[in-house]
Enzyme design. Structure first.
Site, PDB file in Angstrom:
ATOM      1  NE  ARG A  63      -4.272  -1.380   0.072  1.00  0.00           N
ATOM      2  CZ  ARG A  63      -4.381  -2.455  -0.718  1.00  0.00           C
ATOM      3  NH1 ARG A  63      -3.397  -2.766  -1.534  1.00  0.00           N
ATOM      4  NH2 ARG A  63      -5.462  -3.199  -0.698  1.00  0.00           N
TER       5      ARG A  63
ATOM      6  CD  GLU B 129      -2.909   2.976  -5.210  1.00  0.00           C
ATOM      7  OE1 GLU B 129      -1.715   2.689  -5.081  1.00  0.00           O
ATOM      8  OE2 GLU B 129      -3.804   2.125  -5.364  1.00  0.00           O
TER       9      GLU B 129
ATOM     10  CG  HIS C 241      -3.184  -1.178  -6.849  1.00  0.00           C
ATOM     11  ND1 HIS C 241      -3.475  -0.440  -5.730  1.00  0.00           N
ATOM     12  CD2 HIS C 241      -3.323  -2.472  -6.484  1.00  0.00           C
ATOM     13  CE1 HIS C 241      -3.783  -1.262  -4.740  1.00  0.00           C
ATOM     14  NE2 HIS C 241      -3.696  -2.501  -5.175  1.00  0.00           N
TER      15      HIS C 241
END
Ligand code: NAD
Length: 333
Positions: free
Chosen positions: A233, A262, A294
């Site tokens: 993360r 993000e 991601h």
């Protein structure tokens, strides 16, 4: 059960339809859940969310007012859900705690190899018919010390791969895995891991305790030239501190599948807009920073696993039984 599926894309829509096989009435939306899009879920008892969706308190209030009582996450991470609020509203939340840890561990490996062996630059040079090798020297992973922070399912899968490369694997996790010794993973404390590692890979969840786990003081302690991999993360790393370490060349490189800001950037097409995020613009400018948006989870096996567990969670709720994957407020602590 009627389910409004936010942040859906072709790649997760098909496996989800297949897994649910007509049992649940799925309405797909490419929109992210937010205060503005929450009303789209009207008439649905459940919503299904991915990591970029905003399940904060005001959004949950709206969903609850519309009659939504279940949230089926299509992710392992749940840092985007206010679990205290879902608890007080009696909205049930379940995640997908495990789905192909190999997908993420292998992506971390792919990023490390691509960065270290200059594969992206090499591809560009080949396209230009420049076949010189002068700027493409990498290093062997064999014999290097790999520090793994978080030795859960993904951390252990990555440890096994690195062990196979002949690296020295050390780990830090408050909960130690009994299988660690079998793959020669040695547990050390966090400080020792930061000081000794040539490569550090993050595989722990983001929560109040782990936010900015890697900040200025950790970057200052790292070996000169250390490579940081973050497929976990973005909020685990203080981006400003990482930029400083990259600028003064103490950090040798970074492989980032996640980025602390993000949300609103990844998973979307921004080709025609001006990039306003200065931190990201600076990060992107480094030759020794490799970024993917991601995508570490994006394998057929992982998508199938996500869809099957999401369907299981919905099945349980449809049958008025508890899902084994339900999350409670203490999970966020
Ligand atoms: P997991 O629960 O199996 O393992 C997490 C481990 O982190 C646990 O062993 C836990 O004890 C440890 N941990 C908790 N706090 C820690 C701390 N302060 N320091 C060190 N270790 C700590 O989870 P997993 O399936 O291995 O997933 C790990 C993370 O990967 C998830 O939380 C998620 O954020 C991320 N993830 C990313 C993607 C992606 O596509 N990029 C996909 C799936 C998961």
């Amino acid at each position: 059960m009627k389910v409004y599926v936010y942040s859906s894309h072709q790649y997760d829509r098909i496996p989800l339809e297949k897994a649910c096989s007509g049992k649940h009435q799925l309405t797909f939306s490419h929109k992210k859940l937010s205060v503005d899009s929450a009303r789209g879920a009207v008439g649905n008892l459940a919503v299904s969310l991915f990591t970029a969706d905003d399940a904060s308190s005001p959004v949950l209030e709206i969903l609850h007012g519309l009659g939504v009582r279940y949230i089926a996450l299509r992710s392992a991470g749940y840092d985007h859900v206010d679990l205290k609020k879902t608890g007080s509203l009696q909205i049930k939340v379940a995640n997908v705690p495990a789905y192909s840890p190999y997908s993420i561990a292998e992506h971390a490996t792919a990023m490390l190899l691509a960065l270290n062996r200059q594969l992206i630059q090499s591809q560009h040079l080949i396209a230009l018919q420049d076949f010189r090798l002068d700027t493409l020297t990498g290093f062997d992973i064999h014999g290097k010390t790999i520090g793994i922070i978080g030795t859960g399912k993904i951390g252990m899968a990555f440890a096994r791969i690195m062990s196979g490369f002949g690296a020295v694997v050390i780990g830090y996790d408050p909960v130690q895995d009994p299988d660690a010794a079998a793959i020669k993973l040695k547990y050390v404390d966090m400080d020792e891991l930061i000081l000794r590692s040539d490569i550090i890979s993050l595989h722990c969840p983001l929560n109040e305790k782990t936010k900015y786990l890697i900040g200025k003081s950790q970057f200052e302690k790292m070996k000169r030239g250390c490579i940081l991999i973050n497929t976990s993360r973005g909020g685990l790393v203080k981006t400003e501190a990482m930029l400083e370490a990259l600028e003064n060349s103490s950090l040798g490189g970074a492989c980032l599948d996640v980025y602390e800001k993000e949300k609103g950037l990844f998973f979307e097409d921004h080709r025609t807009s001006i990039l306003k995020d200065q931190l990201f613009a600076r990060l992107r400018g480094f030759r020794n920073v490799l970024i993917t948006g991601h995508q570490a989870f994006l394998t057929n096996e992982a998508l199938r696993g996500i869809a099957e567990t999401t369907n299981l969670n919905l099945d349980c709720w449809s049958n008025n039984t508890a899902s084994p994957n339900e999350l409670t407020a203490w999970a966020a602590a």
